[in-house]
Write a protein that holds these residues in place. Structure first.
Motif, PDB file in Angstrom:
ATOM      1  N   UNK A  29      56.477  -0.004  79.532  1.00  0.00           N
ATOM      2  CA  UNK A  29      57.515  -0.418  80.602  1.00  0.00           C
ATOM      3  C   UNK A  29      57.262  -2.061  80.877  1.00  0.00           C
ATOM      4  N   UNK A  30      56.052  -2.274  80.898  1.00  0.00           N
ATOM      5  CA  UNK A  30      55.933  -3.556  81.215  1.00  0.00           C
ATOM      6  C   UNK A  30      56.305  -4.680  79.972  1.00  0.00           C
ATOM      7  N   UNK A  31      55.756  -4.142  78.795  1.00  0.00           N
ATOM      8  CA  UNK A  31      56.109  -4.989  77.779  1.00  0.00           C
ATOM      9  C   UNK A  31      57.960  -4.964  77.589  1.00  0.00           C
ATOM     10  N   UNK A  32      58.566  -3.837  77.820  1.00  0.00           N
ATOM     11  CA  UNK A  32      60.080  -3.880  77.965  1.00  0.00           C
ATOM     12  C   UNK A  32      60.425  -5.044  78.917  1.00  0.00           C
ATOM     13  N   UNK A  33      59.833  -4.961  80.115  1.00  0.00           N
ATOM     14  CA  UNK A  33      60.482  -6.016  81.098  1.00  0.00           C
ATOM     15  C   UNK A  33      60.218  -7.407  80.462  1.00  0.00           C
ATOM     16  N   UNK A  34      58.958  -7.480  79.920  1.00  0.00           N
ATOM     17  CA  UNK A  34      58.568  -9.020  79.612  1.00  0.00           C
ATOM     18  C   UNK A  34      59.628  -9.418  78.325  1.00  0.00           C
ATOM     19  N   UNK A  35      59.862  -8.651  77.462  1.00  0.00           N
ATOM     20  CA  UNK A  35      60.920  -8.733  76.631  1.00  0.00           C
ATOM     21  C   UNK A  35      62.455  -9.176  77.314  1.00  0.00           C
ATOM     22  N   UNK A  36      62.696  -8.356  78.099  1.00  0.00           N
ATOM     23  CA  UNK A  36      64.070  -8.521  78.959  1.00  0.00           C
ATOM     24  C   UNK A  36      63.765 -10.000  79.688  1.00  0.00           C
ATOM     25  N   UNK A  37      62.661 -10.632  80.228  1.00  0.00           N
ATOM     26  CA  UNK A  37      62.731 -11.699  80.713  1.00  0.00           C
ATOM     27  C   UNK A  37      62.782 -12.861  79.791  1.00  0.00           C
ATOM     28  N   UNK A  38      62.150 -12.612  78.492  1.00  0.00           N
ATOM     29  CA  UNK A  38      62.331 -13.614  77.518  1.00  0.00           C
ATOM     30  C   UNK A  38      63.502 -13.591  76.880  1.00  0.00           C
ATOM     31  N   UNK A  39      64.315 -12.569  77.081  1.00  0.00           N
ATOM     32  CA  UNK A  39      65.677 -12.435  76.466  1.00  0.00           C
ATOM     33  C   UNK A  39      66.439 -13.591  77.400  1.00  0.00           C
ATOM     34  N   UNK A  40      66.514 -13.316  78.792  1.00  0.00           N
ATOM     35  CA  UNK A  40      67.305 -13.977  79.728  1.00  0.00           C
ATOM     36  C   UNK A  40      66.604 -15.531  79.540  1.00  0.00           C
ATOM     37  N   UNK A  41      65.360 -16.053  79.511  1.00  0.00           N
ATOM     38  CA  UNK A  41      65.098 -17.078  79.252  1.00  0.00           C
ATOM     39  C   UNK A  41      65.966 -17.745  77.713  1.00  0.00           C
ATOM     40  N   UNK A  42      65.850 -16.840  76.711  1.00  0.00           N
ATOM     41  CA  UNK A  42      66.670 -17.292  75.464  1.00  0.00           C
ATOM     42  C   UNK A  42      68.020 -17.692  75.835  1.00  0.00           C
ATOM     43  N   UNK A  43      68.591 -16.708  76.672  1.00  0.00           N
ATOM     44  CA  UNK A  43      70.182 -16.960  77.174  1.00  0.00           C
ATOM     45  C   UNK A  43      70.318 -18.322  77.775  1.00  0.00           C
ATOM     46  N   UNK A  44      69.159 -18.537  78.604  1.00  0.00           N
ATOM     47  CA  UNK A  44      69.419 -19.742  79.579  1.00  0.00           C
ATOM     48  C   UNK A  44      69.285 -21.016  78.504  1.00  0.00           C
TER      49      UNK A  44
END
Length: 95
Positions: A29-44
């Motif tokens: 779950x920690x790894x999935x949330x880190x990937x979600x954070x990185x995805x939001x940074x990519x969109x930004x």
């Protein structure tokens, strides 16, 4: 339209951080949330680079580093499951 997009990206980032902080017992779950954070940074970054009419080579480098981070996290997860049987941090002894 532009304000709504920035708000959605910011909310994605905050939700990813909240999951990262609240679900710290499972490595997956920690790894999935880190990937979600990185995805939001990519969109930004995509939104920002499109706004200033800059080339997208930086995004490709960012994606390569993101994939490397994901692969390292998955390899840690696999080695932890092979040695300890699950992905709980409580059963993992550092000594």
């Amino acid at each position: 339209m532009m304000i709504n997009m920035i708000f959605i990206i910011f909310m994605m980032y905050l939700i990813g951080n909240m999951v990262f902080v609240s679900k710290h017992k499972h490595l997956l779950i920690v790894l999935m949330s880190l990937e979600f954070i990185v995805l939001s940074m990519f969109f930004m970054m995509l939104f920002y680079l499109n706004t200033i009419n800059y080339n997208m080579y930086m995004l490709m480098i960012f994606l390569v580093l993101t994939v490397c981070e994901g692969v390292l996290g998955l390899s840690i997860l696999v080695s932890m499951i092979r040695t300890h049987g699950n992905d709980y941090f409580q059963s993992f002894n550092l000594i």
